[in-house]
Design a protein around this motif. Sequence first.
Motif, PDB file in Angstrom:
ATOM      1  N   LEU A  21      48.477 -23.629   5.593  1.00 38.01           N
ATOM      2  CA  LEU A  21      47.095 -24.048   5.856  1.00 38.01           C
ATOM      3  C   LEU A  21      46.157 -23.516   4.770  1.00 38.01           C
ATOM      4  O   LEU A  21      45.284 -24.238   4.284  1.00 38.01           O
ATOM      5  CB  LEU A  21      46.621 -23.526   7.212  1.00 38.01           C
ATOM      6  N   LYS A  24      46.829 -25.479   1.527  1.00 35.18           N
ATOM      7  CA  LYS A  24      46.261 -26.832   1.589  1.00 35.18           C
ATOM      8  C   LYS A  24      44.747 -26.786   1.394  1.00 35.18           C
ATOM      9  O   LYS A  24      44.185 -27.614   0.670  1.00 35.18           O
ATOM     10  CB  LYS A  24      46.607 -27.483   2.929  1.00 35.18           C
ATOM     11  N   ALA A  25      44.088 -25.814   2.025  1.00 34.67           N
ATOM     12  CA  ALA A  25      42.636 -25.691   1.878  1.00 34.67           C
ATOM     13  C   ALA A  25      42.263 -25.392   0.428  1.00 34.67           C
ATOM     14  O   ALA A  25      41.267 -25.916  -0.090  1.00 34.67           O
ATOM     15  CB  ALA A  25      42.099 -24.612   2.809  1.00 34.67           C
ATOM     16  N   ASP A  28      42.787 -28.608  -1.589  1.00 34.16           N
ATOM     17  CA  ASP A  28      41.735 -29.596  -1.330  1.00 34.16           C
ATOM     18  C   ASP A  28      40.491 -29.361  -2.183  1.00 34.16           C
ATOM     19  O   ASP A  28      39.707 -30.287  -2.398  1.00 34.16           O
ATOM     20  CB  ASP A  28      41.352 -29.598   0.151  1.00 34.16           C
ATOM     21  N   LYS A  29      40.290 -28.140  -2.659  1.00 37.09           N
ATOM     22  CA  LYS A  29      39.160 -27.825  -3.550  1.00 37.09           C
ATOM     23  C   LYS A  29      39.622 -27.652  -4.997  1.00 37.09           C
ATOM     24  O   LYS A  29      38.989 -26.977  -5.795  1.00 37.09           O
ATOM     25  CB  LYS A  29      38.420 -26.573  -3.072  1.00 37.09           C
ATOM     26  N   ASN A  66      36.196 -23.085   1.613  1.00 35.27           N
ATOM     27  CA  ASN A  66      36.999 -24.117   2.262  1.00 35.27           C
ATOM     28  C   ASN A  66      38.147 -23.508   3.069  1.00 35.27           C
ATOM     29  O   ASN A  66      38.456 -23.980   4.165  1.00 35.27           O
ATOM     30  CB  ASN A  66      37.523 -25.132   1.249  1.00 35.27           C
ATOM     31  N   ILE A  67      38.769 -22.467   2.528  1.00 30.89           N
ATOM     32  CA  ILE A  67      39.819 -21.776   3.288  1.00 30.89           C
ATOM     33  C   ILE A  67      39.227 -21.245   4.587  1.00 30.89           C
ATOM     34  O   ILE A  67      39.787 -21.450   5.672  1.00 30.89           O
ATOM     35  CB  ILE A  67      40.454 -20.644   2.456  1.00 30.89           C
ATOM     36  N   ASP A  69      36.513 -22.241   6.200  1.00 26.73           N
ATOM     37  CA  ASP A  69      36.150 -23.353   7.082  1.00 26.73           C
ATOM     38  C   ASP A  69      37.376 -23.954   7.767  1.00 26.73           C
ATOM     39  O   ASP A  69      37.379 -24.151   8.989  1.00 26.73           O
ATOM     40  CB  ASP A  69      35.429 -24.459   6.303  1.00 26.73           C
ATOM     41  N   GLU A  70      38.401 -24.248   6.988  1.00 23.77           N
ATOM     42  CA  GLU A  70      39.594 -24.903   7.539  1.00 23.77           C
ATOM     43  C   GLU A  70      40.339 -23.995   8.519  1.00 23.77           C
ATOM     44  O   GLU A  70      40.837 -24.466   9.546  1.00 23.77           O
ATOM     45  CB  GLU A  70      40.531 -25.371   6.416  1.00 23.77           C
ATOM     46  N   ASP A 126      51.216 -30.360  -2.279  1.00 27.21           N
ATOM     47  CA  ASP A 126      50.609 -31.013  -1.125  1.00 27.21           C
ATOM     48  C   ASP A 126      51.654 -31.843  -0.403  1.00 27.21           C
ATOM     49  O   ASP A 126      52.400 -32.590  -1.013  1.00 27.21           O
ATOM     50  CB  ASP A 126      49.436 -31.873  -1.576  1.00 27.21           C
TER      51      ASP A 126
END
Length: 127
Positions: A21, A24-25, A28-29, A66-67, A69-70, A126
């Motif tokens: 997780l 992935k975070a 994503d950025k 982002n980490i 938040d996710e 990913d």
Amino acid sequence: MIFIINPKTKNKRTSIEKGKLISKAAYDKKGRQICIMDMHTLTTSTDYFIVCSAGSTTQARAIADNIDDELNIAGEHFIHKEGYKTGEWILLDYGDCVAHIFTEESREFYGLETLWGDAEITKYEDE
């Protein structure tokens, strides 16, 4: 294998699932050179280091945000955060997983993968 049970979500999540997780975070950025280091046999303080590079301190903070938040959405919350203000090396400690977000220069300078050279390293792709 450690299972994390979050009282808010009642989800069972292994530490490697949490590491994915986090990866992935970061991905994503546009985090670069993301890897998961298996620390099980090297330290009792955590199961995995997740390491990634950012092109700038601004991007490093965006990845860290982002980490956060996710993982909050997933019901996971960091225990400790360091380095956010300067953004050169941001550490997010989730207990069984620790995220290390470096600027490229800082990652090369500190050489975390070399320092913990006995760790098994898996490059994140990913899924």
